[in-house]
Design a protein around this motif. Sequence first.
Motif, PDB file in Angstrom:
ATOM      1  N   HIS B 115       0.837  -1.190   0.000  1.00  0.00           N
ATOM      2  CA  HIS B 115       0.000   0.000   0.000  1.00  0.00           C
ATOM      3  C   HIS B 115       0.878   1.249   0.000  1.00  0.00           C
ATOM      4  O   HIS B 115       0.764   2.105  -0.861  1.00  0.00           O
ATOM      5  CB  HIS B 115      -0.905  -0.049   1.240  1.00  0.00           C
ATOM      6  N   GLN B 116       1.770   1.319   0.968  1.00  0.00           N
ATOM      7  CA  GLN B 116       2.714   2.442   0.997  1.00  0.00           C
ATOM      8  C   GLN B 116       4.054   1.952   1.528  1.00  0.00           C
ATOM      9  O   GLN B 116       4.116   1.052   2.373  1.00  0.00           O
ATOM     10  CB  GLN B 116       2.198   3.559   1.909  1.00  0.00           C
ATOM     11  N   VAL B 139      -4.223   6.103   4.549  1.00  0.00           N
ATOM     12  CA  VAL B 139      -3.211   6.717   3.689  1.00  0.00           C
ATOM     13  C   VAL B 139      -2.375   7.685   4.530  1.00  0.00           C
ATOM     14  O   VAL B 139      -2.917   8.577   5.182  1.00  0.00           O
ATOM     15  CB  VAL B 139      -3.873   7.463   2.515  1.00  0.00           C
ATOM     16  N   GLU B 141       0.576  10.590   5.046  1.00  0.00           N
ATOM     17  CA  GLU B 141       1.050  11.746   4.284  1.00  0.00           C
ATOM     18  C   GLU B 141       2.452  12.141   4.706  1.00  0.00           C
ATOM     19  O   GLU B 141       2.782  12.131   5.889  1.00  0.00           O
ATOM     20  CB  GLU B 141       0.113  12.944   4.546  1.00  0.00           C
TER      21      GLU B 141
END
Lengths: 269, 360
Positions: B115-116, B139, B141
């Motif tokens: 995902h990240q 998510v 940042e």
Amino acid sequence: MAAADNTAQETDVPSREVAKRVFAAELNRATYTFKTSQDERAPVYVALPTGERANRICIAGTVTEIEDVGENAEYLRARVVDPTGTFWVYAGEYQADALNQLRKVQPPEFVTIVGKSRTYKTDDGSVNVSVVPEDVGAVSIETRNAWVYETAARTLERVHTARETSPKVATLAREQYGHDGSSFAHVAAYALQDLLEAGTHNPVEDAHEERLSDTDSDIDTPTDGTTDDVDESEDVESKTLSQAELGRQLGDPSAGNLEQRYAHDHSVE
Amino acid sequence: MNSLREDARLLHEQVGPHLPEDCADDYDVDAIETLFDSYVNTYRVPRGAAFDSVRNHVLREAGVDTDSFWASVRDDDQGTADDPLPLAECIIDGAWVTVRAKIVELWEPRTDSIHQVGLIGDESGRMKFVAWSKSNPPVLEEGTTYTFKNVVVDEYDENYSLKINSRSEIVEHAGDSPEAVNTVGTKTTVYEGVFVAMQSQSGLIRRCTDPECTRVIQQGECSEHGENEGKYDLRIKGVLDNGESVQECLFTAGMTEAVVGINLEEAMQMASDALDISVVERRLTEQLIGHRFTVEGPLLGRYLLVDEVSEVPGRVFSQGYQTAVEGLLSEYDYDGPGLTVENIDDLPQTYDVPVAAGKN
């Protein structure tokens, strides 16, 4: 930061041999060599009398003369003097980097040399020790002094701990040389004493004749700006140190404080 | 050894908070003691094994979620939301930890299952993190601080990273909150030693011009992108040695300039004057070999990426020669005879006789 994800690294790179710090007096007595494997390319070690093995060495001192002793090709021989003796350094075509670097040295000059020790039998059966340089760098007196100090520290450390930390080589060295190398503690102490005298920037009159010409470099070096980390006032302080004081520190019985010294000795027996 | 009663109390402390309310009374200290007694005295289970067995029995019977139970047990030694573990201490493979860190950088995931991925940092250092797609993480940042509860330390080749999984809990912190991480530190290593060797591909080098590629090209060819003019760069790959260990070091162009006073333009000028790129490496070698440096920076594999360097040849003498020498001799209780250069060759040789008063 592209480099942060490079988790895969070569893992089986052979580790580089550490460069042992050793004084000329000890290296020139390190005549016994051995290998730890049958492999033709396995590193050759010398057994240092203080009980550790050395493949690569790091030495420093004053280059007092350089001579081309080659018959056909250029083969330079340099005398490099430390407080305890002389390293004989030979560089030929197979030491191209070191050869180039040695050509630029103008004796007398302080250098650090990284290289390997080599032994060879003379016609009369005795074994001589020389140094095959990998790299030669001109250095300041502070760098050379720091080497003397560090080498004294390593030598004392070996005298005191090699029996535990490298028992095999320590045993081997005792068998080969017939003594335990502990006398090199005196050599280390002598080198340190010499360091205090060198700190005065006076010509050292009773030392090797080779070292007489060092004084020029002594005066020149601190002015080059980049190496001016040693406080000048320390030198002044060292200058006022009396011989008796020096002797006391170094345990010289002729220099006073006899009673204290013997009392100390006695308490240990 | 603990009595059964003490073991029971210990276990109750551990599992009590996780028991559902309706069966909390079924597993009080007395009940657990009875269980222990039955395991140990009736079924002859050794005491150590009994502790684990009784615990698993209770968790199973009471229907406690074992994963979250273990996560919280580990949480106790590995940081809490109020007292997160510094990243620099996340060095136990498989440990569940709670950390608070800022997203320093996000990278492009290489596969859809990620995902990240990127770099997080707190005051103590930086670390790679990975959030798997299947765990449905929020998510994250860049530049924002989060508390990461129940993330797992993963070790590969002595490089540590954090994995965000389905049990992880992520709490965002406002930029002006007291929790926000302001300065991200770097885990650095300090090494002092003599510069003993210059490695190949040092000095003036050419890197592939492909913007995604930083490979050094040789004979005008990048191993990935073929023939290539290359872009000049200046660097040092060298070895420091302190007599006990060696450390390979990487100096970027900026650090190279700091240590030898030659910048990229000057290096290119030197090379073009000599019509030979290798003069730069020789010049750098000449200036560095045998000199003593202290370097500091993060470790990248075998290399220390230098971001601070100083040449301090006489640092041991900062208190004066005399102090340094006295200190060293007294460290070894040295009290031997004074030597002169004349008698070094006639050293008194000893055999197993301690040379220094005090110890050998």
